[in-house]
Design an enzyme around this catalytic site. Structure first.
Site, PDB file in Angstrom:
ATOM      1  N   LYS A  57       5.312  22.224 -10.918  1.00  0.00           N
ATOM      2  CA  LYS A  57       6.639  21.658 -11.410  1.00  0.00           C
ATOM      3  C   LYS A  57       6.847  22.078 -13.054  1.00  0.00           C
ATOM      4  CE  LYS A  57      10.056  18.032 -12.130  1.00  0.00           C
ATOM      5  NZ  LYS A  57       9.968  16.688 -11.937  1.00  0.00           N
TER       6      LYS A  57
ATOM      7  N   GLU B 222      15.381  12.154 -12.951  1.00  0.00           N
ATOM      8  CA  GLU B 222      14.432  12.705 -13.742  1.00  0.00           C
ATOM      9  C   GLU B 222      12.815  12.339 -13.353  1.00  0.00           C
ATOM     10  OE1 GLU B 222      14.243  14.766 -16.590  1.00  0.00           O
ATOM     11  OE2 GLU B 222      16.159  14.945 -16.816  1.00  0.00           O
TER      12      GLU B 222
ATOM     13  N   GLU C 122       8.962  12.795  -4.411  1.00  0.00           N
ATOM     14  CA  GLU C 122       8.140  13.750  -4.439  1.00  0.00           C
ATOM     15  C   GLU C 122       7.964  14.613  -5.633  1.00  0.00           C
ATOM     16  OE1 GLU C 122      10.772  15.799  -1.426  1.00  0.00           O
ATOM     17  OE2 GLU C 122       9.507  14.947   0.540  1.00  0.00           O
TER      18      GLU C 122
ATOM     19  N   ALA D  97       2.519   2.901  -5.381  1.00  0.00           N
ATOM     20  CA  ALA D  97       2.089   1.997  -6.331  1.00  0.00           C
ATOM     21  C   ALA D  97       0.792   1.234  -6.083  1.00  0.00           C
ATOM     22  CB  ALA D  97       3.415   0.950  -6.502  1.00  0.00           C
TER      23      ALA D  97
ATOM     24  N   GLY E  68       0.646  -1.341  -0.090  1.00  0.00           N
ATOM     25  CA  GLY E  68      -0.112  -0.028   0.183  1.00  0.00           C
ATOM     26  C   GLY E  68       0.755   1.374  -0.096  1.00  0.00           C
TER      27      GLY E  68
HETATM   28  C1  LIG Z   1      15.999   8.006  -2.734  1.00  0.00           C
HETATM   29  C2  LIG Z   1      14.617   7.985  -3.529  1.00  0.00           C
HETATM   30  C3  LIG Z   1      13.909   9.054  -4.347  1.00  0.00           C
HETATM   31  C4  LIG Z   1      12.866   9.162  -5.075  1.00  0.00           C
HETATM   32  N1  LIG Z   1      12.325  10.142  -5.502  1.00  0.00           N
HETATM   33  C5  LIG Z   1      11.416  10.037  -6.470  1.00  0.00           C
HETATM   34  C6  LIG Z   1      10.816  10.941  -7.239  1.00  0.00           C
HETATM   35  O1  LIG Z   1      11.047  12.196  -6.992  1.00  0.00           O
HETATM   36  N2  LIG Z   1       9.791  10.899  -8.037  1.00  0.00           N
HETATM   37  C7  LIG Z   1       9.396   9.455  -8.278  1.00  0.00           C
HETATM   38  O2  LIG Z   1       8.340   9.514  -9.074  1.00  0.00           O
HETATM   39  N3  LIG Z   1       9.734   8.392  -7.361  1.00  0.00           N
HETATM   40  C8  LIG Z   1      10.675   8.664  -6.814  1.00  0.00           C
HETATM   41  N4  LIG Z   1      11.111   7.537  -6.091  1.00  0.00           N
HETATM   42  C9  LIG Z   1      10.573   6.221  -6.181  1.00  0.00           C
HETATM   43  C10 LIG Z   1       9.162   6.360  -5.357  1.00  0.00           C
HETATM   44  O3  LIG Z   1       9.403   6.552  -4.136  1.00  0.00           O
HETATM   45  C11 LIG Z   1       8.647   5.085  -5.696  1.00  0.00           C
HETATM   46  O4  LIG Z   1       8.318   4.496  -6.881  1.00  0.00           O
HETATM   47  C12 LIG Z   1       7.153   5.133  -4.928  1.00  0.00           C
HETATM   48  O5  LIG Z   1       7.290   5.506  -3.650  1.00  0.00           O
HETATM   49  C13 LIG Z   1       6.575   3.778  -5.095  1.00  0.00           C
HETATM   50  O6  LIG Z   1       7.109   2.721  -4.097  1.00  0.00           O
HETATM   51  P1  LIG Z   1       6.273   1.431  -3.951  1.00  0.00           P
HETATM   52  O7  LIG Z   1       4.862   1.573  -3.663  1.00  0.00           O
HETATM   53  O8  LIG Z   1       6.544   0.403  -5.127  1.00  0.00           O
HETATM   54  O9  LIG Z   1       6.921   0.835  -2.430  1.00  0.00           O
HETATM   55  P2  LIG Z   1       6.823   1.090  -1.215  1.00  0.00           P
HETATM   56  O10 LIG Z   1       6.592   2.515  -0.975  1.00  0.00           O
HETATM   57  O11 LIG Z   1       8.040   0.413  -0.546  1.00  0.00           O
HETATM   58  O12 LIG Z   1       5.572   0.148  -0.645  1.00  0.00           O
HETATM   59  C14 LIG Z   1       5.855  -1.233  -0.333  1.00  0.00           C
HETATM   60  C15 LIG Z   1       4.463  -1.583   0.134  1.00  0.00           C
HETATM   61  O13 LIG Z   1       4.518  -3.030   0.346  1.00  0.00           O
HETATM   62  C16 LIG Z   1       4.103  -3.399   1.624  1.00  0.00           C
HETATM   63  N5  LIG Z   1       4.723  -4.660   2.004  1.00  0.00           N
HETATM   64  C17 LIG Z   1       6.081  -5.059   1.818  1.00  0.00           C
HETATM   65  N6  LIG Z   1       6.104  -6.268   2.377  1.00  0.00           N
HETATM   66  C18 LIG Z   1       5.049  -6.664   2.658  1.00  0.00           C
HETATM   67  C19 LIG Z   1       4.653  -7.700   3.662  1.00  0.00           C
HETATM   68  N7  LIG Z   1       5.530  -8.812   3.930  1.00  0.00           N
HETATM   69  N8  LIG Z   1       3.184  -7.924   3.882  1.00  0.00           N
HETATM   70  C20 LIG Z   1       2.353  -6.933   3.505  1.00  0.00           C
HETATM   71  N9  LIG Z   1       2.880  -5.642   3.179  1.00  0.00           N
HETATM   72  C21 LIG Z   1       4.158  -5.828   2.603  1.00  0.00           C
HETATM   73  C22 LIG Z   1       4.674  -2.303   2.569  1.00  0.00           C
HETATM   74  O14 LIG Z   1       3.872  -2.283   3.719  1.00  0.00           O
HETATM   75  C23 LIG Z   1       4.162  -0.991   1.606  1.00  0.00           C
HETATM   76  O15 LIG Z   1       2.748  -0.725   1.959  1.00  0.00           O
HETATM   77  C24 LIG Z   1      12.283   7.504  -5.202  1.00  0.00           C
HETATM   78  C25 LIG Z   1      12.815   6.459  -4.460  1.00  0.00           C
HETATM   79  C26 LIG Z   1      13.917   6.741  -3.882  1.00  0.00           C
HETATM   80  C27 LIG Z   1      14.536   5.453  -3.238  1.00  0.00           C
END
Ligand SMILES: Cc1cc2nc3c(=O)[nH]c(=O)nc-3n(C[C@H](O)[C@H](O)[C@H](O)COP(=O)(O)OP(=O)(O)OC[C@H]3O[C@@H](n4cnc5c(N)ncnc54)[C@H](O)[C@@H]3O)c2cc1C
Length: 501
Positions: free
Chosen positions: A76, A341, A47, A14, A11
Site C-alpha cells: 500500500k 485513514e 485490512e 490488539a 485475542g
Molecule cells: C468497519 C471497520 C473497518 C476497519 N478497518 C480498519 C482498517 O482498515 N485498518 C485498521 O487499522 N483498523 C481497522 N479497523 C479496526 C480494527 O478492526 C481493529 O482495531 C482491530 O481489529 C483490533 O480489534 P481488537 O483486537 O481491539 O478487538 P476484537 O477483534 O473485537 O477482539 C476482541 C477479543 O476479545 C475477546 N473477548 C471479548 N469479550 C470476552 C470475554 N468476555 N471473554 C473472553 N474473551 C473476550 C474476543 O473473543 C476477541 O478475541 C476497522 C474496524 C471497523 C469496525
C-alpha cells in the site's frame, strides 16, 4: 525481581500484537497469559495499515515476505480519495514526501509560489514517487540511500485481518506466552485499591495477574464494564456509526493503494488483497438504513461478491483514560476512530510502544500511567482532527449528510490548523502524531483548501530555474516508476500466498 504477571483479555489483532510484543521484547520481565473466546470471536475487519507497522514487525523479527504470504498481503503506497472535495475529484494521500524531501523549506511551498504567480506547473501528485507509482500500478522496495529519489516513498500493507493475529500468536507462543480459551464471566478487584486481581472463566477457573491489558474489543470488559471509565463521544464530528462489509473477487489489477470513494451518506472502501478484494460502506445511521447501505455496496463493488454483507456498529471516541488502575486498554477497548485513514492498528501499535517504554519495574507508578495517557491522548486528538478535515473540507452539498459535514462546527484545534494552511500553506508540526506534512498537504489541496500565500523564503530562486527543476524532477520520478515492476507481478515473485503455490 519477579516477572510481572500480565493478563491480556482478548485475542483479536490488539491482543496478539500486545502478546507478541511483550513476550518478545520484555523477556524475563513479564509472563504473558492471553485469554480469548472463540465463541465471541474477533471483529475481523481492519485490512489497511500505515507504514509504521513495518517497524513493529521488524522489532518482532518478522520476515516481510513470509508475513505477506501468510496474510495474503499486498503493498500500500497510499490512499486514493474519490469524490471528496467535489464529485469527480480524485487525489492520492501518499506515503512519503512531495519532492526530494529533507530540505529546509517544504517542497510544496515552491510549488505554491509558482501557482500563485500564474505559472504553468504540473500537478503536485507528479512530484511524489508514491502517487506516481500508485497511478502507474508499479512497485519496488524503496532505496536505503537517502540521496536517491526512490528512497522518498514509504509503504504499508493491505492484508487479511483474520490472519495477522494468528501469525503473531505463533511468535508470542514461541516466546512463552500462554493462551487460555474461554469466556470471562467475572472480574475480581482488590477491595482497597480497586485494582483488578483476576478474571474468572465460565468453568470457574481464575486467572490472576499484576497488570491487565484490556483487548476485549468494543465490549471494553475492563475499562468500561469493570472500571467504568467514561467514554468521550466524538460522533458530533465523526458521525458515521455503521459499516457494512462484503468481500468480492478481484476484477482488474491488484492496486498498490486503498481506494476510498465518497458515497451519498458516507464512503466506501476498496482494499485489494492477493486472493480477494475487501469492500465496505461506512455510513451514518441517521441518514441511511442498513438495507440501503448493503444494496448500495452490492451495486458498487466491481467483482462477484463472495459473502453476504455484514453490518458492524461503532461510535467515534475514546475512553477518557486508557490506563486506569492496573488496566491498560489497547485497541477497540480503548477507543475507535473510523477506518478512513487506516489508523486503528497504528493506535494499537502506539499504545503497545508506550506500554513497553513505561512498563512497571516494580509498583505501578501514577507518573508512568499519566505519561502513558498523555501520549495516547495526543495520538487520538491528532488523528481525530485529521479525519474531521476530510469531512469538513468539501464543497459537496448534494445530500443532507454532506451538508451537515460541510457546515458543522469543528474543534478549535483543527480550525486553527486550517487557517494556518490557508494563510501560507503551513502545516502544524508535532513531535508526537502519526501524520506528517505530506499527508496534511495532500488532503488540504486534494480537497480544495487553497492557500492565499506561501513561505516567503520560497521566493528566492528565479521562476525559470524553479520551473525547469520541477519539470526535470517530475520526469525523473516518472522514469524511475516506469522501470519498476507491475505490482501484481511483484507480489507473485516476492510473496505469493502460501496456499496458492
Ligand atoms: C468497519 C471497520 C473497518 C476497519 N478497518 C480498519 C482498517 O482498515 N485498518 C485498521 O487499522 N483498523 C481497522 N479497523 C479496526 C480494527 O478492526 C481493529 O482495531 C482491530 O481489529 C483490533 O480489534 P481488537 O483486537 O481491539 O478487538 P476484537 O477483534 O473485537 O477482539 C476482541 C477479543 O476479545 C475477546 N473477548 C471479548 N469479550 C470476552 C470475554 N468476555 N471473554 C473472553 N474473551 C473476550 C474476543 O473473543 C476477541 O478475541 C476497522 C474496524 C471497523 C469496525
Amino acid at each position: 525481581m519477579a516477572a510481572k504477571r500480565v493478563v491480556i483479555v482478548g485475542g483479536g489483532t490488539a491482543g496478539w500484537m500486545a502478546a507478541a510484543a511483550l513476550a518478545k521484547l520484555l523477556p524475563g520481565r513479564c509472563d504473558v497469559h492471553l485469554v480469548e473466546s472463540e465463541a465471541i470471536g474477533i471483529v475481523g475487519v481492519g485490512e489497511a495499515t500505515l507504514p509504521h507497522i513495518r517497524a513493529f514487525n521488524e522489532r518482532l523479527g518478522i520476515d516481510e515476505a513470509d508475513f505477506m504470504a501468510a496474510t495474503r498481503a499486498t503493498f500500500k503506497l497510499g490512499i486514493e480519495f474519490v469524490n471528496w472535495g467535489r464529485i469527480g475529484d480524485s487525489y492520492i494521500h501518499p506515503f512519503g514526501t512531495f519532492g526530494p524531501g529533507g530540505g529546509e523549506i517544504d517542497f510544496h511551498q515552491f510549488w505554491l509560489r509558482l501557482k500563485q504567480q500564474g505559472m504553468n506547473v504540473p500537478d503536485l501528485d507528479l512530484f511524489s514517487m508514491a502517487c506516481t507509482m500508485a497511478r502507474m500500478n508499479r512497485f519496488a522496495l524503496p532505496s536505503h540511500d537517502s540521496r536517491r529519489l526512490d528512497s522518498t516513498f514509504g509503504y504499508a500493507y493491505q492484508f487479511d485481518a483474520t490472519l495477522y493475529g494468528p501469525y503473531l500468536r505463533g511468535i508470542a507462543e514461541k516466546m512463552g506466552a500462554k493462551r487460555t480459551e474461554g469466556r470471562i464471566v467475572a472480574v475480581h478487584r482488590d477491595g482497597e485499591s480497586g485494582d483488578v486481581t483476576s478474571v474468572q472463566l465460565e468453568n470457574g477457573e481464575r486467572i490472576e495477574g499484576d497488570l491487565f491489558v484490556d483487548c476485549s474489543g468494543f465490549v471494553s470488559l475492563l475499562l468500561d464494564k469493570t472500571l467504568s471509565e467514561p467514554f468521550e463521544d466524538w460522533s458530533r464530528w465523526l458521525l458515521n456509526d455503521r459499516a457494512t462489509a462484503m468481500p468480492c473477487r478481484t476484477a482488474g489489477p491488484v492496486t498498490p493503494y486503498t481506494g476510498v470513494i465518497a458515497m451519498p451518506h458516507g464512503w466506501r472502501w476498496r482494499i485489494p488483497l492477493q486472493h480477494r478484494t475487501g469492500n465496505g460502506y461506512v455510513y451514518s445511521s441517521q441518514f441511511l438504513s442498513d438495507d440501503d447501505a448493503a444494496a448500495a455496496l452490492i451495486g458498487a463493488v466491481e467483482g462477484e461478491p463472495i459473502a453476504e454483507p455484514r453490518v458492524l456498529r461503532f461510535k467515534a471516541g475514546r475512553r477518557r483514560r486508557s490506563w486506569v488502575n492496573n488496566c491498560v486498554g489497547v485497541g477497540l477497548a480503548s477507543g475507535f476512530l473510523e477506518p478512513l485513514e487506516s489508523t486503528s492498528i497504528y493506535l494499537i501499535q502506539a499504545a503497545i510502544t508506550a506500554l513497553l517504554e513505561l512498563f512497571p519495574q516494580d509498583e505501578i507508578s501514577p507518573v508512568d500511567r499519566n505519561e502513558f495517557n498523555r501520549l495516547i491522548d495526543l495520538e487520538y486528538d491528532r488523528v481525530r482532527d485529521f479525519l474531521i478535515l476530510h469531512y469538513h473540507a468539501t464543497e459537496r452539498a448534494d445530500t443532507p449528510y454532506w451538508d451537515y459535514c460541510r457546515t458543522m462546527e469543528i474543534p478549535d484545534s483543527l480550525a486553527e490548523k486550517m487557517e494556518l494552511f490557508r494563510r501560507r500553506g503551513r502545516v502544524v508540526k508535532y513531535r508526537e502524531g502519526v501524520f506528517l506534512d505530506a499527508s496534511w498537504v495532500a488532503v488540504y489541496l486534494g480537497q480544495r483548501v487553497i492557500p492565499q500565500g506561501h513561505d516567503l523564503r520560497a521566493d528566492a530562486p528565479s521562476p525559470e530555474s524553479l520551473v525547469a527543476g520541477m519539470r526535470k524532477l517530475a520526469a525523473d520520478i516518472h522514469g524511475l516508476s516506469e522501470m519498476m515492476e507491475d505490482h501484481g507481478a511483484y507480489l507473485r515473485r516476492y510473496c505469493p500466498m502460501k496456499d496458492a503455490a
